[in-house]
Design a protein around this motif. Structure first.
Motif, PDB file in Angstrom:
ATOM      1  N   LEU A   1       0.834  -1.199   0.000  1.00  0.00           N
ATOM      2  CA  LEU A   1       0.000   0.000   0.000  1.00  0.00           C
ATOM      3  C   LEU A   1       0.871   1.252   0.000  1.00  0.00           C
ATOM      4  CD1 LEU A   1      -2.593   1.665   0.316  1.00  0.00           C
ATOM      5  CD2 LEU A   1      -2.454   1.228   2.773  1.00  0.00           C
ATOM      6  N   GLN A   2       1.877   1.294   0.855  1.00  0.00           N
ATOM      7  CA  GLN A   2       2.759   2.453   0.922  1.00  0.00           C
ATOM      8  C   GLN A   2       3.493   2.672  -0.394  1.00  0.00           C
ATOM      9  OE1 GLN A   2       3.032   4.776   3.400  1.00  0.00           O
ATOM     10  NE2 GLN A   2       1.223   3.694   4.100  1.00  0.00           N
ATOM     11  N   PHE A   3       3.980   1.597  -0.991  1.00  0.00           N
ATOM     12  CA  PHE A   3       4.682   1.697  -2.265  1.00  0.00           C
ATOM     13  C   PHE A   3       3.755   2.257  -3.345  1.00  0.00           C
ATOM     14  CE2 PHE A   3       5.819  -0.168  -6.373  1.00  0.00           C
ATOM     15  CZ  PHE A   3       7.108   0.331  -6.514  1.00  0.00           C
ATOM     16  N   ASN A   4       2.545   1.710  -3.437  1.00  0.00           N
ATOM     17  CA  ASN A   4       1.584   2.182  -4.441  1.00  0.00           C
ATOM     18  C   ASN A   4       1.198   3.637  -4.219  1.00  0.00           C
ATOM     19  OD1 ASN A   4       1.537  -0.278  -5.746  1.00  0.00           O
ATOM     20  ND2 ASN A   4      -0.220  -1.023  -4.602  1.00  0.00           N
ATOM     21  N   PHE A   5       1.011   4.025  -2.961  1.00  0.00           N
ATOM     22  CA  PHE A   5       0.636   5.399  -2.659  1.00  0.00           C
ATOM     23  C   PHE A   5       1.769   6.356  -3.040  1.00  0.00           C
ATOM     24  CE2 PHE A   5      -0.306   9.121  -0.098  1.00  0.00           C
ATOM     25  CZ  PHE A   5      -1.670   9.252  -0.304  1.00  0.00           C
ATOM     26  N   ARG A   6       2.989   6.001  -2.698  1.00  0.00           N
ATOM     27  CA  ARG A   6       4.128   6.869  -3.018  1.00  0.00           C
ATOM     28  C   ARG A   6       4.357   6.973  -4.521  1.00  0.00           C
ATOM     29  NH1 ARG A   6       7.882   4.766   1.930  1.00  0.00           N
ATOM     30  NH2 ARG A   6       6.842   6.005   3.523  1.00  0.00           N
ATOM     31  N   CYS A   7       4.220   5.865  -5.226  1.00  0.00           N
ATOM     32  CA  CYS A   7       4.378   5.895  -6.686  1.00  0.00           C
ATOM     33  C   CYS A   7       3.317   6.772  -7.335  1.00  0.00           C
ATOM     34  CB  CYS A   7       4.300   4.489  -7.269  1.00  0.00           C
ATOM     35  SG  CYS A   7       5.747   3.488  -6.969  1.00  0.00           S
ATOM     36  N   SER A   8       2.065   6.586  -6.944  1.00  0.00           N
ATOM     37  CA  SER A   8       0.999   7.387  -7.554  1.00  0.00           C
ATOM     38  C   SER A   8       1.121   8.854  -7.180  1.00  0.00           C
ATOM     39  CB  SER A   8      -0.379   6.838  -7.181  1.00  0.00           C
ATOM     40  OG  SER A   8      -0.537   6.769  -5.794  1.00  0.00           O
ATOM     41  N   ARG A   9       1.526   9.159  -5.946  1.00  0.00           N
ATOM     42  CA  ARG A   9       1.734  10.552  -5.545  1.00  0.00           C
ATOM     43  C   ARG A   9       2.870  11.177  -6.348  1.00  0.00           C
ATOM     44  NH1 ARG A   9       3.131  11.041   0.222  1.00  0.00           N
ATOM     45  NH2 ARG A   9       0.933  11.222   0.705  1.00  0.00           N
ATOM     46  N   TYR A  10       3.950  10.435  -6.544  1.00  0.00           N
ATOM     47  CA  TYR A  10       5.093  10.959  -7.311  1.00  0.00           C
ATOM     48  C   TYR A  10       4.697  11.235  -8.758  1.00  0.00           C
ATOM     49  CZ  TYR A  10       9.694  11.407  -9.374  1.00  0.00           C
ATOM     50  OH  TYR A  10      10.778  11.884 -10.061  1.00  0.00           O
TER      51      TYR A  10
ATOM     52  N   HIS B   1      -7.172  -2.119  -5.535  1.00  0.00           N
ATOM     53  CA  HIS B   1      -8.193  -2.478  -4.559  1.00  0.00           C
ATOM     54  C   HIS B   1      -7.935  -1.777  -3.229  1.00  0.00           C
ATOM     55  CE1 HIS B   1      -4.930  -5.324  -3.804  1.00  0.00           C
ATOM     56  NE2 HIS B   1      -5.382  -5.406  -2.579  1.00  0.00           N
ATOM     57  N   PHE B   2      -6.870  -0.966  -3.150  1.00  0.00           N
ATOM     58  CA  PHE B   2      -6.567  -0.220  -1.926  1.00  0.00           C
ATOM     59  C   PHE B   2      -7.421   1.043  -1.885  1.00  0.00           C
ATOM     60  CE2 PHE B   2      -2.315  -2.356  -2.372  1.00  0.00           C
ATOM     61  CZ  PHE B   2      -2.433  -3.141  -1.238  1.00  0.00           C
ATOM     62  N   HIS B   3      -8.457   1.034  -1.080  1.00  0.00           N
ATOM     63  CA  HIS B   3      -9.342   2.197  -0.997  1.00  0.00           C
ATOM     64  C   HIS B   3      -8.635   3.414  -0.405  1.00  0.00           C
ATOM     65  CE1 HIS B   3     -12.776  -0.113  -2.258  1.00  0.00           C
ATOM     66  NE2 HIS B   3     -12.417  -1.056  -1.418  1.00  0.00           N
ATOM     67  N   GLU B   4      -7.558   3.192   0.326  1.00  0.00           N
ATOM     68  CA  GLU B   4      -6.813   4.297   0.924  1.00  0.00           C
ATOM     69  C   GLU B   4      -6.212   5.225  -0.137  1.00  0.00           C
ATOM     70  OE1 GLU B   4      -6.803   0.854   3.772  1.00  0.00           O
ATOM     71  OE2 GLU B   4      -6.439   1.092   1.638  1.00  0.00           O
ATOM     72  N   LEU B   5      -5.968   4.711  -1.331  1.00  0.00           N
ATOM     73  CA  LEU B   5      -5.389   5.535  -2.389  1.00  0.00           C
ATOM     74  C   LEU B   5      -6.351   6.595  -2.904  1.00  0.00           C
ATOM     75  CD1 LEU B   5      -3.377   2.952  -4.507  1.00  0.00           C
ATOM     76  CD2 LEU B   5      -2.521   4.547  -2.808  1.00  0.00           C
ATOM     77  N   THR B   6      -7.628   6.439  -2.624  1.00  0.00           N
ATOM     78  CA  THR B   6      -8.597   7.430  -3.092  1.00  0.00           C
ATOM     79  C   THR B   6      -8.437   8.766  -2.382  1.00  0.00           C
ATOM     80  OG1 THR B   6     -10.298   6.711  -1.534  1.00  0.00           O
ATOM     81  CG2 THR B   6     -10.271   5.661  -3.714  1.00  0.00           C
ATOM     82  N   ALA B   7      -7.687   8.812  -1.299  1.00  0.00           N
ATOM     83  CA  ALA B   7      -7.461  10.072  -0.570  1.00  0.00           C
ATOM     84  C   ALA B   7      -6.553  11.016  -1.347  1.00  0.00           C
ATOM     85  CB  ALA B   7      -6.862   9.782   0.802  1.00  0.00           C
ATOM     86  N   LEU B   8      -5.878  10.517  -2.360  1.00  0.00           N
ATOM     87  CA  LEU B   8      -4.936  11.346  -3.122  1.00  0.00           C
ATOM     88  C   LEU B   8      -5.636  12.507  -3.820  1.00  0.00           C
ATOM     89  CD1 LEU B   8      -1.912  11.398  -3.601  1.00  0.00           C
ATOM     90  CD2 LEU B   8      -2.268  10.043  -5.654  1.00  0.00           C
ATOM     91  N   ASP B   9      -6.904  12.354  -4.170  1.00  0.00           N
ATOM     92  CA  ASP B   9      -7.618  13.455  -4.826  1.00  0.00           C
ATOM     93  C   ASP B   9      -7.889  14.614  -3.871  1.00  0.00           C
ATOM     94  OD1 ASP B   9      -9.724  12.376  -3.331  1.00  0.00           O
ATOM     95  OD2 ASP B   9     -11.190  12.738  -4.924  1.00  0.00           O
ATOM     96  N   GLN B  10      -7.796  14.381  -2.573  1.00  0.00           N
ATOM     97  CA  GLN B  10      -7.945  15.458  -1.598  1.00  0.00           C
ATOM     98  C   GLN B  10      -6.640  16.222  -1.413  1.00  0.00           C
ATOM     99  OE1 GLN B  10      -9.485  13.551   1.898  1.00  0.00           O
ATOM    100  NE2 GLN B  10     -11.236  12.724   0.786  1.00  0.00           N
ATOM    101  N   GLU B  11      -5.539  15.593  -1.786  1.00  0.00           N
ATOM    102  CA  GLU B  11      -4.215  16.186  -1.672  1.00  0.00           C
ATOM    103  C   GLU B  11      -3.832  16.988  -2.920  1.00  0.00           C
ATOM    104  OE1 GLU B  11      -0.143  14.115  -0.947  1.00  0.00           O
ATOM    105  OE2 GLU B  11      -1.649  13.123   0.294  1.00  0.00           O
ATOM    106  N   LEU B  12      -4.197  16.462  -4.081  1.00  0.00           N
ATOM    107  CA  LEU B  12      -3.817  17.063  -5.357  1.00  0.00           C
ATOM    108  C   LEU B  12      -5.076  17.336  -6.175  1.00  0.00           C
ATOM    109  CD1 LEU B  12      -0.892  14.597  -6.081  1.00  0.00           C
ATOM    110  CD2 LEU B  12      -0.662  16.947  -5.315  1.00  0.00           C
TER     111      LEU B  12
ATOM    112  N   ALA C   1       1.753  11.855  -9.959  1.00  0.00           N
ATOM    113  CA  ALA C   1       0.797  12.969 -10.022  1.00  0.00           C
ATOM    114  C   ALA C   1       1.416  14.315  -9.660  1.00  0.00           C
ATOM    115  CB  ALA C   1      -0.382  12.690  -9.100  1.00  0.00           C
ATOM    116  N   SER C   2       2.315  14.337  -8.697  1.00  0.00           N
ATOM    117  CA  SER C   2       2.838  15.631  -8.222  1.00  0.00           C
ATOM    118  C   SER C   2       4.143  16.062  -8.897  1.00  0.00           C
ATOM    119  CB  SER C   2       3.042  15.599  -6.710  1.00  0.00           C
ATOM    120  OG  SER C   2       4.041  14.663  -6.370  1.00  0.00           O
ATOM    121  N   GLN C   3       4.953  15.113  -9.351  1.00  0.00           N
ATOM    122  CA  GLN C   3       6.250  15.462  -9.932  1.00  0.00           C
ATOM    123  C   GLN C   3       6.282  15.342 -11.456  1.00  0.00           C
ATOM    124  OE1 GLN C   3       8.686  16.740  -7.907  1.00  0.00           O
ATOM    125  NE2 GLN C   3       7.083  16.553  -6.344  1.00  0.00           N
ATOM    126  N   ILE C   4       5.755  14.265 -11.981  1.00  0.00           N
ATOM    127  CA  ILE C   4       5.819  14.019 -13.414  1.00  0.00           C
ATOM    128  C   ILE C   4       4.646  14.674 -14.137  1.00  0.00           C
ATOM    129  CG2 ILE C   4       5.835  12.216 -15.193  1.00  0.00           C
ATOM    130  CD1 ILE C   4       7.132  10.366 -13.133  1.00  0.00           C
TER     131      ILE C   4
END
Length: 88
Positions: A21-30, A44-55, A32-35
């Motif tokens: 989960l941490q790896f997937n979250f960091r990859c998707s954040r990178y 299937h990790f519902h926790e990743l849906t929080a990224l739209d509140q960040e970016l 979206a925010s850097q590239i």
């Protein structure tokens, strides 16, 4: 499988799931925010849906499905993907 081994297996599985989960979250954040690349991330990790509140440019989408009522005898259900994408 004895109880001690089962407990160890469950513990390792939880650690592996958390690390994944941490790896997937960091990859998707990178991405979206850097590239700032267009990226489709299916998980299937519902926790990743929080990224739209960040970016603000990240959007969560889902594929719509119809789930039938449970069969009275077997409790089986049919799932039909409707090939329709909606927000959320």
């Amino acid at each position: 499988m004895d109880l001690a081994l089962h407990g160890l297996y469950q513990s390792e599985l939880k650690k592996f799931t958390y690390i994944t989960l941490q790896f997937n979250f960091r990859c998707s954040r990178y991405i979206a925010s850097q590239i700032h690349a267009f990226c489709l991330f299916a998980t299937h990790f519902h926790e990743l849906t929080a990224l739209d509140q960040e970016l603000s440019h990240v959007k969560n989408l889902h594929v719509v499905a119809h789930v039938s009522d449970a069969d009275r005898v077997t409790q089986d259900r049919d799932i039909t993907l409707l090939y329709k994408v909606e927000t959320g």
